[in-house]
Every structure is written in structure tokens, then in C-alpha cells.
Design a protein around this motif. Sequence first.
Motif, PDB file in Angstrom:
ATOM      1  N   GLU A   1       0.820  -1.217   0.000  1.00 52.97           N
ATOM      2  CA  GLU A   1       0.000   0.000   0.000  1.00 52.97           C
ATOM      3  C   GLU A   1       0.855   1.268   0.000  1.00 52.97           C
ATOM      4  OE1 GLU A   1      -2.574  -0.591   3.347  1.00 52.97           O
ATOM      5  OE2 GLU A   1      -3.503  -2.318   2.344  1.00 52.97           O
ATOM      6  N   ARG A   2       2.136   1.133   0.321  1.00 58.69           N
ATOM      7  CA  ARG A   2       3.005   2.322   0.386  1.00 58.69           C
ATOM      8  C   ARG A   2       3.695   2.636  -0.941  1.00 58.69           C
ATOM      9  NH1 ARG A   2       6.381   1.081   5.795  1.00 58.69           N
ATOM     10  NH2 ARG A   2       4.638   0.322   7.046  1.00 58.69           N
ATOM     11  N   CYS A   3       3.456   1.827  -1.988  1.00 55.51           N
ATOM     12  CA  CYS A   3       4.163   2.034  -3.259  1.00 55.51           C
ATOM     13  C   CYS A   3       3.689   3.316  -3.937  1.00 55.51           C
ATOM     14  CB  CYS A   3       3.900   0.868  -4.204  1.00 55.51           C
ATOM     15  SG  CYS A   3       4.374  -0.718  -3.534  1.00 55.51           S
ATOM     16  N   PRO A   4       4.616   4.075  -4.563  1.00 55.78           N
ATOM     17  CA  PRO A   4       4.173   5.207  -5.382  1.00 55.78           C
ATOM     18  C   PRO A   4       3.240   4.682  -6.467  1.00 55.78           C
ATOM     19  CG  PRO A   4       6.572   5.184  -5.168  1.00 55.78           C
ATOM     20  CD  PRO A   4       6.076   3.895  -4.592  1.00 55.78           C
ATOM     21  N   PRO A   5       2.133   5.366  -6.742  1.00 52.97           N
ATOM     22  CA  PRO A   5       1.162   4.835  -7.699  1.00 52.97           C
ATOM     23  C   PRO A   5       1.740   4.678  -9.103  1.00 52.97           C
ATOM     24  CG  PRO A   5       0.433   6.972  -6.793  1.00 52.97           C
ATOM     25  CD  PRO A   5       1.756   6.656  -6.172  1.00 52.97           C
ATOM     26  N   SER A   6       1.219   3.707  -9.862  1.00 53.75           N
ATOM     27  CA  SER A   6       1.673   3.494 -11.241  1.00 53.75           C
ATOM     28  C   SER A   6       0.517   2.936 -12.053  1.00 53.75           C
ATOM     29  CB  SER A   6       2.838   2.502 -11.255  1.00 53.75           C
ATOM     30  OG  SER A   6       3.087   2.075 -12.573  1.00 53.75           O
ATOM     31  N   ARG A   7       0.490   3.290 -13.375  1.00 49.70           N
ATOM     32  CA  ARG A   7      -0.525   2.712 -14.273  1.00 49.70           C
ATOM     33  C   ARG A   7       0.082   1.556 -15.055  1.00 49.70           C
ATOM     34  NH1 ARG A   7      -4.974   3.482 -14.702  1.00 49.70           N
ATOM     35  NH2 ARG A   7      -5.900   4.943 -13.274  1.00 49.70           N
ATOM     36  N   THR A   8       1.399   1.375 -14.919  1.00 48.65           N
ATOM     37  CA  THR A   8       2.077   0.392 -15.778  1.00 48.65           C
ATOM     38  C   THR A   8       2.763  -0.722 -14.994  1.00 48.65           C
ATOM     39  OG1 THR A   8       4.011   1.822 -15.793  1.00 48.65           O
ATOM     40  CG2 THR A   8       2.505   2.048 -17.642  1.00 48.65           C
ATOM     41  N   ALA A   9       2.600  -0.753 -13.678  1.00 47.04           N
ATOM     42  CA  ALA A   9       3.250  -1.820 -12.897  1.00 47.04           C
ATOM     43  C   ALA A   9       2.456  -2.066 -11.622  1.00 47.04           C
ATOM     44  CB  ALA A   9       4.682  -1.425 -12.556  1.00 47.04           C
TER      45      ALA A   9
ATOM     46  N   ALA B   1      14.312 -14.509   8.644  1.00 41.73           N
ATOM     47  CA  ALA B   1      15.161 -15.658   8.987  1.00 41.73           C
ATOM     48  C   ALA B   1      14.339 -16.731   9.692  1.00 41.73           C
ATOM     49  CB  ALA B   1      16.304 -15.205   9.891  1.00 41.73           C
ATOM     50  N   ALA B   2      14.880 -17.950   9.758  1.00 39.95           N
ATOM     51  CA  ALA B   2      14.157 -19.086  10.350  1.00 39.95           C
ATOM     52  C   ALA B   2      13.794 -18.853  11.812  1.00 39.95           C
ATOM     53  CB  ALA B   2      15.006 -20.349  10.225  1.00 39.95           C
ATOM     54  N   ASP B   3      14.579 -18.011  12.506  1.00 39.95           N
ATOM     55  CA  ASP B   3      14.265 -17.755  13.918  1.00 39.95           C
ATOM     56  C   ASP B   3      13.307 -16.576  14.096  1.00 39.95           C
ATOM     57  OD1 ASP B   3      15.742 -15.478  13.460  1.00 39.95           O
ATOM     58  OD2 ASP B   3      17.204 -15.855  15.051  1.00 39.95           O
ATOM     59  N   GLY B   4      12.773 -16.058  12.984  1.00 41.93           N
ATOM     60  CA  GLY B   4      11.782 -14.987  13.080  1.00 41.93           C
ATOM     61  C   GLY B   4      12.369 -13.583  13.046  1.00 41.93           C
ATOM     62  N   THR B   5      13.678 -13.465  12.795  1.00 46.89           N
ATOM     63  CA  THR B   5      14.286 -12.133  12.678  1.00 46.89           C
ATOM     64  C   THR B   5      13.984 -11.565  11.292  1.00 46.89           C
ATOM     65  OG1 THR B   5      16.107 -12.885  14.056  1.00 46.89           O
ATOM     66  CG2 THR B   5      16.481 -10.846  12.827  1.00 46.89           C
ATOM     67  N   GLU B   6      13.491 -10.331  11.261  1.00 52.55           N
ATOM     68  CA  GLU B   6      13.279  -9.684   9.957  1.00 52.55           C
ATOM     69  C   GLU B   6      14.629  -9.270   9.407  1.00 52.55           C
ATOM     70  OE1 GLU B   6      10.362  -6.457   9.700  1.00 52.55           O
ATOM     71  OE2 GLU B   6      11.559  -5.562   8.097  1.00 52.55           O
ATOM     72  N   LEU B   7      14.956  -9.738   8.187  1.00 48.50           N
ATOM     73  CA  LEU B   7      16.256  -9.430   7.591  1.00 48.50           C
ATOM     74  C   LEU B   7      16.178  -8.199   6.690  1.00 48.50           C
ATOM     75  CD1 LEU B   7      17.458 -13.048   6.684  1.00 48.50           C
ATOM     76  CD2 LEU B   7      17.976 -11.702   8.736  1.00 48.50           C
ATOM     77  N   ALA B   8      15.089  -8.065   5.936  1.00 49.49           N
ATOM     78  CA  ALA B   8      14.962  -6.918   5.023  1.00 49.49           C
ATOM     79  C   ALA B   8      13.523  -6.819   4.547  1.00 49.49           C
ATOM     80  CB  ALA B   8      15.886  -7.090   3.816  1.00 49.49           C
ATOM     81  N   ARG B   9      13.145  -5.620   4.119  1.00 45.65           N
ATOM     82  CA  ARG B   9      11.831  -5.434   3.507  1.00 45.65           C
ATOM     83  C   ARG B   9      11.959  -4.501   2.315  1.00 45.65           C
ATOM     84  NH1 ARG B   9       8.128  -2.249   7.836  1.00 45.65           N
ATOM     85  NH2 ARG B   9       8.853  -3.790   9.358  1.00 45.65           N
ATOM     86  N   GLY B  10      10.970  -4.523   1.438  1.00 45.28           N
ATOM     87  CA  GLY B  10      11.017  -3.635   0.278  1.00 45.28           C
ATOM     88  C   GLY B  10       9.641  -3.498  -0.333  1.00 45.28           C
ATOM     89  N   HIS B  11       9.482  -2.486  -1.182  1.00 44.90           N
ATOM     90  CA  HIS B  11       8.238  -2.374  -1.941  1.00 44.90           C
ATOM     91  C   HIS B  11       8.517  -1.798  -3.319  1.00 44.90           C
ATOM     92  CE1 HIS B  11       7.870   1.973  -1.138  1.00 44.90           C
ATOM     93  NE2 HIS B  11       8.138   1.725   0.116  1.00 44.90           N
ATOM     94  N   SER B  12       7.562  -1.944  -4.213  1.00 48.32           N
ATOM     95  CA  SER B  12       7.743  -1.527  -5.608  1.00 48.32           C
ATOM     96  C   SER B  12       8.045  -0.032  -5.688  1.00 48.32           C
ATOM     97  CB  SER B  12       6.463  -1.781  -6.425  1.00 48.32           C
ATOM     98  OG  SER B  12       5.952  -3.048  -6.169  1.00 48.32           O
ATOM     99  N   ARG B  13       8.973   0.330  -6.607  1.00 45.61           N
ATOM    100  CA  ARG B  13       9.297   1.731  -6.919  1.00 45.61           C
ATOM    101  C   ARG B  13       9.761   2.520  -5.697  1.00 45.61           C
ATOM    102  NH1 ARG B  13       4.966  -0.026  -9.226  1.00 45.61           N
ATOM    103  NH2 ARG B  13       3.443   1.048  -7.916  1.00 45.61           N
ATOM    104  N   GLU B  14      10.382   1.845  -4.743  1.00 48.01           N
ATOM    105  CA  GLU B  14      10.827   2.558  -3.536  1.00 48.01           C
ATOM    106  C   GLU B  14      12.097   3.352  -3.817  1.00 48.01           C
ATOM    107  OE1 GLU B  14      11.756  -0.882  -0.826  1.00 48.01           O
ATOM    108  OE2 GLU B  14      13.740   0.020  -0.946  1.00 48.01           O
ATOM    109  N   GLY B  15      12.365   4.312  -2.969  1.00 49.07           N
ATOM    110  CA  GLY B  15      13.611   5.078  -3.023  1.00 49.07           C
ATOM    111  C   GLY B  15      13.831   5.806  -4.335  1.00 49.07           C
ATOM    112  N   GLY B  16      12.757   6.201  -5.030  1.00 45.03           N
ATOM    113  CA  GLY B  16      12.904   6.988  -6.255  1.00 45.03           C
ATOM    114  C   GLY B  16      13.312   6.166  -7.467  1.00 45.03           C
TER     115      GLY B  16
END
Length: 379
Positions: A246-254, A263-278
Motif C-alpha cells: 500500500e506504500r508504493c508510489p502509484p503506477s498505471r504500468t506496474a 530468517a528461520a528464527d523470526g528475525t526480519e532481515l529486510a523489507r522492500g516495496h515496488s518503486r521505492e527510493g525513487g
Amino acid sequence: MPLPHVLLSAAVSLDGYLDDTGPERLLLSSPADFDRVDEVRAASDAILIGAGTIRADNPRLLVNSPERRAARLAAGKPAYPLKVTVSGSGVLDPAANFWHTGGEKLVYTTDQGAERARRADLGAGVDIVSLGPGSLGWRALLEHLHDVRGVQRLMVEGGGTVHTQLLQQHLADELQLVLAPLFVGDPGAPRLFGPGAYQGGRLRLTETRRIEDVVLMRYEPTAPGTGPLASGADRHWLALACELAERCPPSRTAFSVGAVVVAADGTELARGHSREGGDPVVHAEEAALARLDPADPRLPTATVYSSLEPCARRASRPAPCARLILDAGVRRVVTAWREPDTFVVAADGNGLLRGAGTEVVVLPEYEERAKAPNAHLSG
Ligand SMILES: NC(=O)c1ccc[n+]([C@@H]2O[C@H](COP(=O)([O-])OP(=O)(O)OC[C@H]3O[C@@H](n4cnc5c(N)ncnc54)[C@H](OP(=O)(O)O)[C@@H]3O)[C@@H](O)[C@H]2O)c1
Ligand SMILES: [Zn+2]
């Protein structure tokens, strides 16, 4: 397979016991906390205890507040939640309070246990369900509760044998633990958890609350499931991926997609979303994996959560996300929604992953949430 939300509820002494060894039930909680438990019961579709707790405590497991019962009726529910017990042996006392109070009752047992329980004549309104020979499978039990009895929220009130199995099998979604300011000090008394280690790392503390002289602590397990079997935490992480979408910059083409690597022990290693960081073309899984050292030893046992099936073909970059996931050495993916033919025809990211030996778990109950930020792309 959707399962009910499973909430484990218990009170423990400062030295971690559920009870003492005396004939009377040890009162660990305070009056205000019993009222809180009443509220949690009223919000549940079913309450489950092990046969050991029926024998030791002879509980009624009612919603005591008339207002809460009235509110349940007004919402079209029965006044009392369904009462459920598990007994491998089928050795059940027909005089126990469990059978003579509240609404409907259900016994999960084995083929042998069912024969014995039927002979015990537990009374009207008691349904006896055998889950086959041998020991009971908790996943089958939860599927039956969900699919056949329509249970969405299950409260489990012990004892330790039941709590331990649900936690160790990664089937608990939430733990509500009350710590009482007293000591039992008897090594023969029942413990909340154990024996056996819980292979799920640290739990997430979601709340602490003082209630008279006890403290309520709420936790959520964080460990991904194993192979095709989804854990309670899998649902949490996939919901987070949907939230990131829901946080992705809007797009008509993607598509707008969110991804989390855990990780297997439940540690969050990384997250990302479409078109992030410009970056106008970056994909969610690609962005998340780019944050990790490819040599990170936790990757081969990690799970990637993606609101949409990882892509198998893309125009914007040479490597599709399914390939990036395989190259990272990740062997397990959880997703909510198969990629429609909007931009690429017959893109089968799940097939590509499975063909290379990666487990792909689809949780269709999150499909609506995954689609929501993409509603403008259909039709
Ligand atoms: N402080 C608290 O919040 C709290 C809450 C609840 C209970 N307690 C205490 O906990 C104690 C009871 O705990 P407990 O661990 O002995 O009993 P329990 O967990 O209530 O019940 C264990 C029984 O459930 C059945 N069972 C569990 N898993 C099974 C499986 N996979 N397959 C087949 N049957 C299964 C078996 O019944 P069969 O023997 O019939 O085969 C088993 O003996 C009591 O002292 C009670 O006071 C405290
Ligand atoms: Zn992609």
C-alpha cells in the motif's frame, strides 16, 4: 488451508508453574484479570482445553457477564462459545462441569478414545469427533474447527501439554500470559511450557499491562513455518508485505507489491516495496534482497514473503524476482496472489521457483489485501 486464529491464554507463578500439586486448583490470577479473561472468551468462537485440565480443575469455561452474552446474541452468535476438549484416551468423567454448563461441546479424540467417550454418555449437545488412530494431529484438528465448525478465533486455556504442542508446532498466533506474584516451588507441579525446546527464536512482545497485582504480557511468535506448512507468524509476515504494497508510489504500468525477508528464527532481515527510493522500476523482492549480503548464512533457511507471486519475466531488468530469490539461495516463498496476465502473459513465477526446488506457499485469504492497491489496473 485457512486455520483459526489461535490464542494461548495462561496464568503462571513467578517460578513458571501453572498450578501446584495440591487437590484444589491454585488461584493465580486476580479478580480483575478473571474479568479480562471473560472478555477474551466472549470475543472467541471456541475455547479449548486438554482433558488433563478437565480432570485437574473441573472448569466451567463460561462467559460470566450477562452483558457480554447479550452482545454475542445481538451479533447473531450463540450466548456461549463452543467448548472443545482433546483426549487421546477418551477417559472423560461424565459428571465434570464441562459437559453441564454453557453451550455446545466438542471432543476431539482417536478411534479408540471415541469408542470409550461414547460409552461414557457425556450427555446431549456433546459432539465426539475422531481424528483417526494414534495421536491427534493439531493441524487436522484446527482445519476441522475452521472448515466444519466455522471457528475463526480459538482461545486455548491450557494446560501445559496442549500449549507446548501448539507453540512447538508453530500453530499459535498469540500468547496472553499473566504473571502472578507468588511462588509454587514444587518441581512436580505442571509447567506452562516444556519439555522440549521451542525452535522459533524470540517472540514479539506486543503489550504489557498491570492488572491489580498481576502483569499481562502479550506475545506473538515470529518464526516462519516449515516447508508447505504455514505458521501463525507466516500470516503476520504476509500481512506486513500487503501493508508495504500500500506504500508504493502509484503506477498505471506496474503492480504495487510488498516483500519481507525473514530468517528461520523470526528475525526480519529486510523489507522492500515496488518503486521505492525513487527507483521507478525496482520490484519489492529485488529491493529487499538488495539490502542483504549475498553471503548471509541465514538466507538458505529464510522465507521471502511477497504480496504478489514473484515475477518470472520482466522488461525493466535482466533478472526477474523468482531468479533473484533462487540466486539468493532462499528455499521458501509465501505469497497471496498469482500474477494476472495484465503486463506479462502466463508469467509463472511460482512454477519457476517450484521447478528449482523452492517451496511456494500461497495463502489465498490475503489475496484481497494484496490486490487492493492494484484495483485500478484491472478491467
Ligand atoms: N494457570 C493456568 O492458566 C492453567 C490453565 C489450564 C490448566 N492449568 C493446569 O494445568 C494442569 C493440567 O495440564 P496438563 O498438561 O496435565 O493437561 P492438559 O494439557 O490440559 O491435557 C493433557 C491431555 O490432553 C490430551 N492431549 C493433549 N494433546 C494430545 C494429543 N496430541 N493427542 C491426544 N491427546 C492429547 C491428553 O488426554 P488423555 O489423557 O485423555 O489422552 C492429555 O493427557 C492442571 O494442573 C491445571 O490446573 C493451569
Ligand atoms: Zn519482480
